[in-house]
Scaffold this motif. Structure first.
Motif, PDB file in Angstrom:
ATOM      1  N   VAL A 266      -2.145  93.971  24.802  1.00 13.75           N
ATOM      2  CA  VAL A 266      -0.908  93.533  25.457  1.00 13.75           C
ATOM      3  C   VAL A 266      -1.163  92.292  26.308  1.00 13.75           C
ATOM      4  N   LEU A 267      -2.235  92.318  27.105  1.00 17.57           N
ATOM      5  CA  LEU A 267      -2.555  91.182  27.978  1.00 17.57           C
ATOM      6  C   LEU A 267      -2.887  89.933  27.168  1.00 17.57           C
ATOM      7  N   LEU A 268      -3.592  90.103  26.073  1.00 10.99           N
ATOM      8  CA  LEU A 268      -3.956  88.956  25.246  1.00 10.99           C
ATOM      9  C   LEU A 268      -2.721  88.308  24.618  1.00 10.99           C
TER      10      LEU A 268
ATOM     11  N   PHE B 215      -6.806  79.918  30.041  1.00 11.22           N
ATOM     12  CA  PHE B 215      -7.460  79.445  28.820  1.00 11.22           C
ATOM     13  C   PHE B 215      -8.912  79.930  28.744  1.00 11.22           C
ATOM     14  N   THR B 216      -9.588  79.941  29.873  1.00  9.83           N
ATOM     15  CA  THR B 216     -11.029  80.203  29.852  1.00  9.83           C
ATOM     16  C   THR B 216     -11.402  81.671  30.005  1.00  9.83           C
ATOM     17  N   TYR B 217     -10.449  82.539  30.389  1.00 10.69           N
ATOM     18  CA  TYR B 217     -10.771  83.946  30.598  1.00 10.69           C
ATOM     19  C   TYR B 217     -10.258  84.861  29.493  1.00 10.69           C
ATOM     20  N   GLY B 218      -9.186  84.448  28.804  1.00  9.36           N
ATOM     21  CA  GLY B 218      -8.559  85.344  27.838  1.00  9.36           C
ATOM     22  C   GLY B 218      -9.476  85.814  26.743  1.00  9.36           C
ATOM     23  N   HIS B 219     -10.218  84.902  26.126  1.00  9.87           N
ATOM     24  CA  HIS B 219     -11.048  85.286  24.988  1.00  9.87           C
ATOM     25  C   HIS B 219     -12.246  86.137  25.406  1.00  9.87           C
ATOM     26  N   ARG B 220     -12.469  86.282  26.720  1.00  9.32           N
ATOM     27  CA  ARG B 220     -13.575  87.114  27.218  1.00  9.32           C
ATOM     28  C   ARG B 220     -13.072  88.375  27.908  1.00  9.32           C
TER      29      ARG B 220
ATOM     30  N   PHE C  22      -8.652  90.109  34.249  1.00 11.65           N
ATOM     31  CA  PHE C  22      -7.821  89.308  33.361  1.00 11.65           C
ATOM     32  C   PHE C  22      -6.363  89.380  33.802  1.00 11.65           C
ATOM     33  N   ARG C  23      -5.897  90.593  34.128  1.00 10.30           N
ATOM     34  CA  ARG C  23      -4.522  90.770  34.588  1.00 10.30           C
ATOM     35  C   ARG C  23      -4.289  89.993  35.887  1.00 10.30           C
ATOM     36  N   GLU C  24      -5.276  89.997  36.770  1.00  9.22           N
ATOM     37  CA  GLU C  24      -5.138  89.274  38.036  1.00  9.22           C
ATOM     38  C   GLU C  24      -4.947  87.774  37.796  1.00  9.22           C
ATOM     39  N   GLU C  25      -5.653  87.223  36.824  1.00 14.33           N
ATOM     40  CA  GLU C  25      -5.486  85.806  36.498  1.00 14.33           C
ATOM     41  C   GLU C  25      -4.067  85.529  36.007  1.00 14.33           C
ATOM     42  N   LEU C  26      -3.537  86.397  35.155  1.00 12.12           N
ATOM     43  CA  LEU C  26      -2.180  86.214  34.648  1.00 12.12           C
ATOM     44  C   LEU C  26      -1.155  86.352  35.766  1.00 12.12           C
TER      45      LEU C  26
END
Length: 343
Positions: free
Chosen positions: A68-70, A210-215, A224-228
C-alpha cells in the motif's frame, strides 16, 4: 545476524531476507525511472511463506502494508516530477556512488598520482538528485576512530588503550581532514554540472520519497510511512500544490498516534546502530580494515555487555537508554545488535 569477519564487519539488516541487487537506469524517460523505483521496492518483498518465518520488529510492517505504501509512493513521486524544480535536478548523470578512500589507490612514490579506482559495479546513469547526499569518507568533517574499552593487562589491553587514546585525540578535527573537505567542495563546484549542484543545497524533503521507497523492506514500514507523512504535511510549502493535492492522505490523530509508537521504536534501534557505528569506526556499509578486526571484535563484545547492563526499566527489566532518552529492552538490544552474538 550479520557476522564480524576478518575482511569486513557486516551490518545487521532489518530482515534476514536479502534479494538480488537491482541496478536502475533512467530508461526512456523520467516517469519510467520513477515508476521502476516502486517496482524495485515491490520486487524486494519476500514471499509470504518467508515473511511469516522472520522475527521482525513491530515497526517493520506486513507485506500488505508495504504494498500500500509503495503504491502511494509511486503516485506521489509521479506528481512531484511534474514540477520544474524536480525536472531541473533530474538530468541523467553517470556517477560512481562509492568513491570512498578504500576504493581509491594512489602511487606510493607520489600520492598525488591516482593509479586506480575500484568497485564500479554500482555505477549507473541515474537522475542527478540521486547523488545529492553522496560525500566520500575522506571529505567528511567527522573523524571516526575505533574505541576498544578493554583496558586489561596484556596485548589486548594495550590495543584497547591505544584505540582509546586515538578516540580522545579525534575530538579535534585534523587540519588534513579540513583541507580534504575544502578541496572536495571546490572540486564539485568547479567541475560538476549545475544539475548535480542544485540537489546538494535542496531540502531533503524533496528527495526522500524517491530515495527511501525502493528500500522500504530493508528499513521498515514505519520510517517509510513517516517520510510520506512529512512530504504530505509540507506539500504546499515545498511548492507541489501546483500539481494538485498530495496523493498520500494525512492520517487521523488516532492513526498517527499508533504510527508514532512504532516509529519511536525504529528511531531507538536506529540510534543504537548509529552509535555503535560511530564508536567502533565501522563505515555505513559495515567495512572495517582487516588489521583492525581483532580490536573491533573485542570492542563490540564489550560494548554489548555495557549496553545489556544499562538502566532498569519501570517493570524491572534491563534497558538501554540513548543520549536522547530513547529506550530498548534487553530483548530488543539482542535483536538489533549488528554483529553475531556468542551463545
Amino acid at each position: 545476524m550479520s557476522s564480524l569477519t576478518e575482511d569486513h564487519v557486516s551490518q545487521h539488516p532489518s530482515s534476514q531476507y536479502q534479494p538480488n541487487i537491482l541496478i536502475l537506469t533512467p530508461g526512456p524517460d523520467l516517469p519510467t525511472f520513477i515508476s521502476a523505483l516502486t517496482d524495485v521496492g515491490l520486487s524486494r518483498l519476500p514471499p509470504a511463506s518467508i515473511a511469516s518465518s522472520l522475527r521482525l520488529p513491530s515497526y517493520h510492517g506486513t507485506i500488505s502494508e508495504h504494498k500500500v505504501l509503495l503504491e502511494y509512493c509511486r503516485a506521489i513521486t509521479k506528481q512531484m516530477i511534474q514540477t520544474t524544480l524536480m525536472q531541473t535536478v533530474s538530468t541523467p548523470i553517470l556517477f560512481h556512488p562509492d568513491l570512498n578512500s578504500r576504493n581509491i589507490f594512489v602511487s606510493e612514490e607520489d600520492p598525488t598520482v591516482l593509479t586506480a579506482i575500484l568497485d564500479w559495479q554500482s555505477s549507473a546513469i541515474q537522475p542527478a538528485f540521486w547523488y545529492a547526499d553522496s560525500t566520500p569518507d575522506f571529505a567528511r568533517k567527522e573523524e571516526v576512530e575505533v574505541v576498544a574499552k578493554d583496558d586489561r593487562q596484556g596485548e589486548a589491553g594495550d590495543q584497547g588503550q591505544e584505540q582509546k587514546q586515538k578516540q580522545d585525540q579525534s575530538e579535534y578535527t585534523p587540519s588534513s581532514t579540513l583541507r580534504a573537505e575544502e578541496a572536495f567542495d571546490h572540486l564539485i563546484h568547479s567541475h560538476l554540472p549545475r544539475a548535480m549542484l542544485i540537489p546538494l543545497t535542496m531540502d531533503e524533503a524533496y528527495l526522500r520519497p524517491f530515495t527511501y521507497g525502493h528500500r522500504s523492506w530493508l528499513h521498515g514500514a514505519a520510517p517509510f510511512r513517516e517520510e510520506l507523512i512529512q512530504t504530505s504535511r509540507r506539500w504546499g510549502e515545498l511548492g507541489f500544490s501546483t500539481v494538485g493535492p498530495c496523493a498520500y492522505p494525512m492520517p487521523s490523530r488516532e492513526e498517527y498516534a499508533a504510527h508514532w509508537e512504532k516509529y519511536k521504536e525504529f528511531e531507538a534501534r536506529h540510534t543504537m546502530k548509529m552509535e555503535m557505528q560511530r564508536i567502533l569506526g565501522v563505515e555505513s556499509g559495515g567495512w572495517v580494515w582487516a588489521d583492525m578486526y581483532d580490536v573491533t571484535n573485542q570492542a563490540q563484545k564489550e560494548w554489548f555487555e555495557e549496553a545489556i547492563k544499562g538502566a532498569v526499566g519501570e517493570r524491572g527489566e534491563r534497558v538501554w537508554v540513548s543520549e536522547d532518552g530513547e529506550r530498548l529492552t534487553e530483548a530488543e538490544i539482542r535483536d538489533t545488535w549488528p554483529f553475531d552474538l556468542e551463545d
